[in-house]
Write an enzyme that holds these catalytic residues in place. Structure first.
Site, PDB file in Angstrom:
ATOM      1  N   CYS A  35       0.831  -1.216   0.000  1.00  0.00           N
ATOM      2  CA  CYS A  35       0.000   0.000   0.000  1.00  0.00           C
ATOM      3  C   CYS A  35       0.860   1.259   0.000  1.00  0.00           C
ATOM      4  O   CYS A  35       0.368   2.342  -0.277  1.00  0.00           O
ATOM      5  CB  CYS A  35      -0.940   0.008   1.198  1.00  0.00           C
ATOM      6  N   CYS A 105      -2.620  -2.834   8.599  1.00  0.00           N
ATOM      7  CA  CYS A 105      -2.304  -1.492   9.105  1.00  0.00           C
ATOM      8  C   CYS A 105      -1.849  -1.587  10.570  1.00  0.00           C
ATOM      9  O   CYS A 105      -0.932  -0.877  10.986  1.00  0.00           O
ATOM     10  CB  CYS A 105      -3.508  -0.585   8.987  1.00  0.00           C
TER      11      CYS A 105
HETATM   12 FE1  FES Z   1      -1.649   0.086   4.250  1.00  0.00          FE
HETATM   13 FE2  FES Z   1      -3.427   0.954   5.945  1.00  0.00          FE
HETATM   14  S1  FES Z   1      -3.725   0.568   3.833  1.00  0.00           S
HETATM   15  S2  FES Z   1      -1.331   0.686   6.295  1.00  0.00           S
END
Ligand code: FES
Length: 130
Positions: A35, A105
């Site tokens: 991400c 996360c």
């Molecule tokens: Fe990657 Fe939250 S989407 S840390």
């Protein structure tokens, strides 16, 4: 049911312990390559090996911000050895849960704290068992 718990929304909107500690005793930075989010944790540790202060900078999603905020609250005032044991599960539970696709996360928060504690151990010459 709402996707995010009240606690997640609260820590996302009013994150605790945001910022930088100059001359921190331990600093940890981790990122998730998928991400692209990045989390940095700063620790101020006293002679009794207790975390006197902790701050974070997170360049990431709302769950990452809420996870960092909660994680810093969970380790503030605790011995460093306890902070090293903090799991993403504990962070998630303290937030009353995260959606499954957002669990990574909270893993960032666990890893950032471990990295900061290890940095402190390295700087202070304490050997740590992996
Ligand atoms: Fe990657 Fe939250 S989407 S840390």
């Amino acid at each position: 049911m709402a996707l995010y718990s009240e606690k997640v929304m609260d820590h996302f909107r009013n994150p605790r312990n945001v910022g930088v500690i100059e001359n921190a005793d331990g600093v940890g930075e981790v990122g998730n390559p998928v991400c692209g989010d990045i989390m940095k944790i700063y620790l101020k540790i006293n002679d009794e090996q207790v975390i006197e202060d902790v701050k974070f900078e997170t360049f990431g999603c709302g769950s990452a911000i809420a996870s960092s905020s909660m994680a810093t609250e969970l380790i503030k005032g605790k011995p460093v050895s306890e902070a090293l044991q903090l799991t993403n599960k504990a962070v998630t539970e303290a937030l009353d849960g995260l959606p499954a696709h957002k669990l990574h996360c909270s893993v960032l928060a666990e890893e950032a704290i471990q990295s900061a504690v290890k940095d402190y151990y390295d700087k202070s010459g304490v050997a740590v068992a992996e």
